[in-house]
Design a protein around this motif. Structure first.
Motif: not given
Length: 311
Positions: A43-45, A102-113
């Motif tokens: 889901x996070x991915x 929107x910042x939380x949604x885009x922050x998921x990218x950085x954390x998972x990366x």
């Protein structure tokens, strides 16, 4: 059949790696931690991949007229024809008027990366160093003393020191977090190599004159795959949490990049009045770390032969 041929076949059987059970995938799907943790991770991915579609506005867009709005506030966007569209801030706004959702949604990218990159780097470096240390005896003492010295320094302090040496950025943070995790991978791989190299099929391969690189790849490396997969999940979870800590302290990824740690760092000054700036990214961070740890626990239970037999 001659005696020499029988001896060659016996040596080949000893040198052949053990086959893994074919029902491993079925056992993984029946483990609750693997299913729940894997579903949350997927889901996070998916959120990270489809962030441009899920995000409502630009996460870096500043609107001073809508500073520190509570979740559910509506924003009317005027158009050229005189009509307007309504925009809802589902998670409120921060002190600069940026949409927290929107910042939380885009922050998921950085954390998972960061988590995935640190796991790959730490496991790759630890695998190579651990294989060399465990198999080449005269290098073992020298390498392990270096690893012990790195492990003696707390991971957060070592990461802060490495980040302060170079300019802060995504690659610097990944390297700074991977270095403290590498010694633990080295010790894991080394312990596996020390036990595997005494196995009969490894000794048989040595007797047949198998070159050392081929011996490590063919007979020693397959025994490290399952433990490294499990340990890699824990490294990923630790890296996600450590990246948020570094960003929260202001020594991680630059503040203009939306990450969960940066969002919480910017909202800590008004936490008592506007707790949504820390609550929502904190919940996402906790769920992601919990999901990765659950996935790692489930994989450990199923991939470890002793635990699998016990269960």
């Amino acid at each position: 059949m001659t005696i020499e041929a029988e001896d060659e076949r016996a040596v080949a059987r000893l040198a052949a790696p053990q086959a893994r059970p074919t029902h491993l995938g079925r056992r993984l799907l029946h483990h609750r931690s693997v299913v729940i943790g894997g579903a949350l991770v997927l889901l996070m991915v998916a959120i990270a991949i489809f962030a441009p579609l899920l995000g409502t506005v630009d996460p870096k867009a500043i609107d001073p007229a809508y500073r520190n709005r509570v979740p559910g506030t509506e924003h009317v966007i005027a158009r050229a024809d005189g009509a307007g569209t309504t925009q809802t801030f589902w998670m409120g706004t921060d002190s600069l008027g940026r949409d927290v959702y929107s910042r939380v949604i885009y922050g998921t990218r950085v954390s998972l990366m960061v988590g995935a990159s640190v796991a790959v780097v730490a496991v790759s470096l630890g695998l190579v160093i651990g294989l060399v240390s465990g198999y080449i005896r005269w290098l073992d003492g020298f390498i392990m003393r270096i690893m012990d010295g790195l492990m003696a320094i707390p991971g957060i302090l070592l990461a802060i020191a490495l980040v302060s040496i170079w300019r802060s950025g995504l690659s610097t943070v990944i390297f700074a977090i991977a270095v403290p995790d590498t010694p633990r991978v080295v010790r894991l791989v080394r312990s596996i190599v020390l036990s595997v190299r005494e196995e009969p099929y490894v000794e048989a391969a040595i007797m047949t004159g198998t070159p050392t690189p081929l011996l490590l790849v063919r007979h020693v490396l397959p025994n490290t795959v399952a433990p490294l997969i499990v340990h890699g999940t824990f490294v990923c979870a630790s890296a996600i949490l450590l990246e948020a800590i570094l960003s929260f302290l202001g020594v991680g990824i630059p503040p203009d990049t939306p990450t969960w740690g940066n969002i919480m760092a910017e909202g800590r000054g008004l936490f008592r009045v506007y707790p949504h700036n820390i609550f929502f990214p904190g919940v996402c961070l906790a769920l992601t770390v919990l999901a990765v740890n659950m996935l790692g626990d489930g994989l450990r239970d199923r991939l470890d032969p002793k635990l699998a037999r016990r269960m």
